[in-house]
Design a protein around this motif. Structure first.
Motif: not given
Length: 588
Positions: A471-473, A475-476, A479, A569, A571, A576-578
């Motif tokens: 998920t984007e969460e 991925l964050a 970082e 991700v 783009e 945007k798709t995972m």
């Protein structure tokens, strides 16, 4: 090349660590897998700053080096910085020139020409310094092995300060290592056996920065005035392939922040010239885009050109120099590809390729490319590799190693064959007489103790990760582990026995793959940037020729696959798709 997949199983209270530091248990597990243990170490890993760096005065002889430089600055005595022609040497030279210049020192520099002077502190450099009336030689990223040359400089009446980060030369006597320091007035190198500095993995530019920081504080100056030089420390650390652990991690993270926001004029032009998005600049871009351009000047021209870029005072000057370096690097890439093909021919078609340690003699290869070619061959075949090339009356070479093989230690066992050698565990350089090439190949293999297991590529898997967790969460959170590089690799996730839902070729040359994978609960887009034909070869090996020929027409339905990956991700057209980027695979 054989692969050995290993799932890391390092235990800790991941839930407790996550709660204490405001991170997920999965991220706590990834940090533990990098051997970051204890609250203080975790806090520094996640949030370390320049304030967490050790005092450079802890290094052996740092006080003496500072005392000498203070005296020379007061006297106005001419100081010559002598660096090296690679990225670390250029950045270290710049740091010392800037640091001393801002204090009003009478300072100039010299950098060896790779072809005329060779590596390190040669007699040519000593003679040039003496003829110029130099009072004090200050080395950076070299000097620790220059015993005879420094003795010569001392005999000519010059003061010599060595700053270096390479291994101290030694001889084995009755099973004991007897180290041999050069006869300089001060020798600052964290790898000295008697140096109490706790972090040993600094590059030459970082040691130079530490010296300037200590000098400024001793002279009552604000060492924060040197903060802009952290950009060069970061570039040298990544470019010289230092482990991104401990202090190096702090240096690189701080330097990247500065490069993204307010890079120096020369580096800003190089970033723009190479098409890197400044705001998204990472350690990857230093290692594979900017760094090679800086290195190209010392390989094919003069390292002075890269130094001039760092010193550029106008945008026009910086733009011209940056363009020159990019052109040089483009030329270097073409030459490298030709040399790699010649090296592969030797590995595939000659007895030298069947040995555990590859010693490849390419007389026509440009000597500055030997290390790059050795690295590429090591990656392809998973063996320690030396590439040797003609250099006038002698042969010079560079080596690149695998994890289980200490290159410097092994070379030391054959030291009597060499005119000169040096380096560290993962990389080394050497020179020898042409008639000793075959003897070197035989001897370095005769002392080799590598096993088949040592030579199988180890794929360390951090954890198995369901596709639903990409998920984007998540991925964050990943970082927080950056910057990635040697010693702090990107996490490796795995999914076993996934079904392939679709498959197609992508890329300009139709040599990469885009797949849809199903792990039993979630369908995930996946991309593989490696060799699609090698992928299909494995399909044929496991499932037969029919499966290969029908693969893109639906034959993939009968094929299952285990993959290692990193989430990302995709783009496209504003959407945007995972997705996952496949790094290794096994057809089941």
């Amino acid at each position: 090349m054989k692969e050995r997949w290993v799932l890391l199983r390092k235990g800790a209270d991941f839930a407790g660590i996550g709660q204490k530091f405001g991170i997920s248990p999965r991220l706590a597990c990834l940090i533990r897998n990098r051997d970051i243990i204890g609250d203080e170490a975790i806090e520094t890993y996640l949030h370390g700053t320049i304030a967490d760096l050790e005092d450079g005065m802890l290094m052996r002889d740092m006080d003496r080096a500072v005392e000498i430089l203070m005296e020379k600055i007061r006297e106005g005595a001419p100081v010559r910085v002598i660096g090296d022609y690679d990225i670390d040497g250029v950045c270290a030279t710049y740091i010392l020139l800037e640091g001393l210049g801002r204090l009003g020192a009478s300072v100039d520099m010299d950098i060896p020409d790779r072809m005329e002077d060779g590596y390190g502190l040669s007699r040519n450099l000593i003679d040039r310094a003496f003829d110029a009336g130099t009072d004090t030689i200050l080395t950076c990223d070299n000097g620790i092995a220059a015993f005879d040359e420094i003795a010569c400089a001392k005999g000519l009446g010059m003061t010599v300060i060595v700053t270096d980060h390479h291994e101290v030369p030694y001889e084995e006597r009755e099973g004991e290592k007897v180290y041999r320091l050069p006869p300089a007035d001060a020798v600052v190198d964290p790898k000295r056996a008697d140096c109490p500095y706790p972090f040993k993995g600094l590059c030459g530019a970082a040691v130079a920065y530490k010296l300037m920081e200590a000098l400024y504080e001793s002279m009552g100056q604000d060492s924060a005035d040197l903060d802009d030089l952290l950009e060069e420390v970061a570039i040298a650390t990544v470019g010289d392939v230092m482990d991104l652990t401990g202090e190096n991690r702090i240096f690189v993270r701080q330097g990247l922040e500065m490069l993204r926001t307010s890079p120096g004029r020369g580096l800003a032009s190089l970033i723009a010239c190479t098409g890197v998005e400044k705001e998204r600049l990472s350690a990857y871009h230093i290692g594979f885009v900017l760094g090679p351009c800086i290195n190209a000047s010392g390989r094919l021209d003069s390292a002075r050109r890269a130094l001039e870029l760092l010193q550029a005072r106008t945008r026009q000057e910086a733009d011209i120099l940056a363009g020159d370096l990019k052109v040089l690097n483009d030329s270097r890439k073409e030459m490298t590809e030709r040399a790699v093909e010649a090296a592969r021919e030797l590995v595939e078609r000659t007895p030298a390729g069947r040995q555990k340690v590859l010693v490849l003699y390419l007389p026509d290869c440009h000597e500055s490319l030997a290390g790059i070619v050795a690295g590429r061959i090591r990656e392809l075949y998973g063996k320690p590799t030396f590439v040797l090339t003609d250099s006038g009356e002698e042969v010079k070479g560079s080596g690149r190693s695998i994890e289980a093989y200490s290159m410097y230690e092994e070379l030391n066992k054959c030291r009597r064959l060499f005119l000169k050698f040096g380096g560290h565990r993962q990389a080394a350089g050497l020179s020898l007489k042409r008639e000793n090439v075959e003897r070197f190949r035989q001897d370095i293999n005769a002392v080799c103790t590598l096993t088949e297991q040592d030579m199988a590529e180890k794929v360390a898997i951090d954890m198995e990760l369901p596709f639903s967790c990409v998920t984007e969460e998540f991925l964050a959170q990943l970082e927080l582990l950056e910057p990635f590089g040697k010693g702090n690799p990107k996490p490796v996730f795995a999914c076993r026995n996934a079904a392939i839902r679709s498959a197609r070729l992508i890329g300009k040359n139709r040599n990469m793959l885009r797949l849809q994978l199903f792990d039993g609960s979630t369908v995930m887009e996946a991309v593989y940037f490696g060799d699609a034909q090698a992928f299909l070869d494995q399909v044929e090996e496991k499932r037969g020729r029919d499966a290969r020929e029908a693969f893109f027409a639906g034959g993939y339905r009968d094929v299952r696959i285990s993959v290692t990956f990193y989430p990302g991700v995709n783009e496209y057209m504003g959407q945007k798709t995972m997705q996952i980027v496949i790094t290794h695979y096994q057809i089941v």
